[in-house]
Design a protein around this motif. Sequence first.
Motif, mmCIF file in Angstrom:
data_model
loop_
_atom_site.group_PDB
_atom_site.id
_atom_site.type_symbol
_atom_site.label_atom_id
_atom_site.label_comp_id
_atom_site.label_asym_id
_atom_site.label_seq_id
_atom_site.Cartn_x
_atom_site.Cartn_y
_atom_site.Cartn_z
ATOM 1 N N ALA A 1 0.738 -1.203 0.057
ATOM 2 C CA ALA A 1 -0.109 0.048 -0.016
ATOM 3 C C ALA A 1 0.665 1.182 -0.208
ATOM 4 O O ALA A 1 0.695 2.132 -0.718
ATOM 5 N N ILE A 2 1.988 1.387 0.583
ATOM 6 C CA ILE A 2 3.019 2.358 0.585
ATOM 7 C C ILE A 2 3.465 2.620 -0.712
ATOM 8 O O ILE A 2 3.489 3.713 -1.376
ATOM 9 N N ILE A 3 4.081 1.549 -1.238
ATOM 10 C CA ILE A 3 4.492 1.651 -2.646
ATOM 11 C C ILE A 3 3.449 2.137 -3.655
ATOM 12 O O ILE A 3 3.834 2.797 -4.348
ATOM 13 N N GLU A 4 2.176 1.424 -3.435
ATOM 14 C CA GLU A 4 1.082 2.117 -4.507
ATOM 15 C C GLU A 4 0.805 3.546 -4.157
ATOM 16 O O GLU A 4 0.506 4.129 -5.197
ATOM 17 N N ALA A 5 1.092 4.084 -3.068
ATOM 18 C CA ALA A 5 0.969 5.142 -2.721
ATOM 19 C C ALA A 5 2.208 6.324 -3.352
ATOM 20 O O ALA A 5 2.281 7.373 -3.022
ATOM 21 N N GLY A 6 3.276 5.653 -3.636
ATOM 22 C CA GLY A 6 4.310 6.282 -4.176
ATOM 23 C C GLY A 6 5.340 6.527 -3.266
ATOM 24 O O GLY A 6 6.421 7.332 -3.414
ATOM 25 N N GLU A 7 5.536 5.825 -2.172
ATOM 26 C CA GLU A 7 6.601 5.963 -1.096
ATOM 27 C C GLU A 7 7.284 4.611 -0.915
ATOM 28 O O GLU A 7 6.942 3.471 -1.403
ATOM 29 N N THR A 8 8.408 4.773 -0.166
ATOM 30 C CA THR A 8 9.201 3.795 0.194
ATOM 31 C C THR A 8 9.021 3.468 1.483
ATOM 32 O O THR A 8 9.086 4.156 2.407
ATOM 33 N N PRO A 9 8.631 2.158 1.874
ATOM 34 C CA PRO A 9 8.703 1.507 3.111
ATOM 35 C C PRO A 9 9.958 1.623 4.055
ATOM 36 O O PRO A 9 10.818 1.215 3.404
ATOM 37 N N GLN A 10 9.958 2.179 5.231
ATOM 38 C CA GLN A 10 11.378 2.413 5.778
ATOM 39 C C GLN A 10 11.007 1.943 7.162
ATOM 40 O O GLN A 10 10.188 1.976 7.807
ATOM 41 N N ASP A 11 12.261 1.655 7.842
ATOM 42 C CA ASP A 11 12.624 1.430 9.274
ATOM 43 C C ASP A 11 11.730 0.222 9.629
ATOM 44 O O ASP A 11 11.003 0.426 10.672
ATOM 45 N N VAL A 12 11.638 -0.854 8.803
ATOM 46 C CA VAL A 12 10.745 -2.041 9.424
ATOM 47 C C VAL A 12 11.211 -2.585 10.529
ATOM 48 O O VAL A 12 12.412 -2.844 10.561
ATOM 49 N N ARG A 13 10.481 -2.925 11.511
ATOM 50 C CA ARG A 13 10.631 -3.476 12.888
ATOM 51 C C ARG A 13 9.989 -4.627 13.358
ATOM 52 O O ARG A 13 8.795 -4.484 13.072
ATOM 53 N N THR A 14 10.346 -5.510 13.783
ATOM 54 C CA THR A 14 9.606 -6.582 14.565
ATOM 55 C C THR A 14 10.013 -6.509 15.880
ATOM 56 O O THR A 14 11.191 -6.705 16.287
ATOM 57 N N GLN A 15 9.055 -6.749 16.848
ATOM 58 C CA GLN A 15 9.522 -7.340 17.948
ATOM 59 C C GLN A 15 8.278 -7.932 18.967
ATOM 60 O O GLN A 15 7.309 -7.887 18.454
#
Lengths: 251, 251
Positions: free
Chosen positions: A237-251
């Motif tokens: 959805a982020i890419i679709e909106a023209g941006e780049t997903p950043q700072d992916v974190r899992t905890q």
Amino acid sequence: MNHNAVTACVLIIGNEILSGRTQDVNLNHIAQTLGHWGIQVREARVIPDVSTVIIETVNETRARYDYVFTTGGIGPTHDDITADCIAEAFEVDLVLHPEIATRIEQRPAPPDVMASRLRMARVPEGATLVDNPTGGPQGFRIENVFVMAGIPAVMQAMLSSLEGRLESGPMVHSHSVTAYLGESQIAGALRDIQSRYPDVDLGSYPFFRADRYGTSLVLRGTDEARLGMMMEEVKSAIIEAGETPQDVRTQ
Amino acid sequence: MNHNAVTACVLIIGNEILSGRTQDVNLNHIAQTLGHWGIQVREARVIPDVSTVIIETVNETRARYDYVFTTGGIGPTHDDITADCIAEAFEVDLVLHPEIATRIEQRPAPPDVMASRLRMARVPEGATLVDNPTGGPQGFRIENVFVMAGIPAVMQAMLSSLEGRLESGPMVHSHSVTAYLGESQIAGALRDIQSRYPDVDLGSYPFFRADRYGTSLVLRGTDEARLGMMMEEVKSAIIEAGETPQDVRTQ
């Protein structure tokens, strides 16, 4: 979120928080710590040093949540009324706990000072100890209510002593991603994704950083595989909106 | 504390505070600001983004306090449900507020993005605006409930717009002094002083600083002359215990 979730309420007791004199930091620490232990904080209340309010709030919340954790009001002065109120809430007497008294009496003091200090050894009848690894007087537990100090370092030590000794439910995991998008630019897509993952809690938190608007998207749930699948959809959805997903974190 | 006191409750709405992801700073700001305006925050609750909980809590607290201030949950995404819940609590419809819509429509956007943004223009029928000096969508007021953003800078701007527009009671003044004494060393004297000043709230807050134990003593009340008299007694008690009163402040 889950039927076998273990829930908690935090009661911050103290006029100094409500007057704005002191910034509370205990809720945040307790919420994070209990989260790691598989206990979900569902509510917190900040209440004044007023006995009727403390008693009513303790009785309401201990009936509603699996655990109640209180901070504040267990020192030696006249405004420390938490132990008295908990005893009243449970309709039991306040008694001197010998182990707390022993610890207090290890440090010598004139009789009047010792008498004040020994106020900290008073617990509701039937209470058991919550250890205080700082070496000061212990806190206590009665049924599902845990009574801890208000000073953050002491509270943290007391809480740490409970590790492994509480019931726990499924761990809530958190996966997050940020994007330099206004919330409205992906609100429609997020709503659609959330509707297909009712078991996951998707939060959207806007921020303004380095002159740019952005949104942190946080997925919280107990099933990591589901979180992973949902995260892929959020990233799309982020890419679709023209941006780049950043700072992916899992905890 | 006073029969004509004006009281308030603060509701912090947001899963991110209860999960420990975000440290709340809004309560402290609201408490200090309202205090300066002669409004006493008597309780605060942190509650999740769950509509039944929000509705129940709003209805319980708006009946109990003169004012209720909420923060959080008024953005454009699916998890922003505060306006919907307030409308349900008051049993009124949610309607589009033309002034908020006008402000939102000033910034052009594609139709789907605009549709999401316009969610922020929805207010309970009968609500009036709480201005947003940052230029973003306004908050709103319905009866004694004020609904503000969760982002601290936006919340602070909204709150500032209410200055001079709320009822106020007697100002609560605060006089404080610190001493490098353990609390127990003056607990007896403080109890005695407090008993003679039932109209003043005497709080004792221990601290540990530069390797020394100390206590901050805070006198809060509406009558400055009484605070001054009581402070003299507290200072005498500190001297009596062999220490020097330090850092005397009045506000």
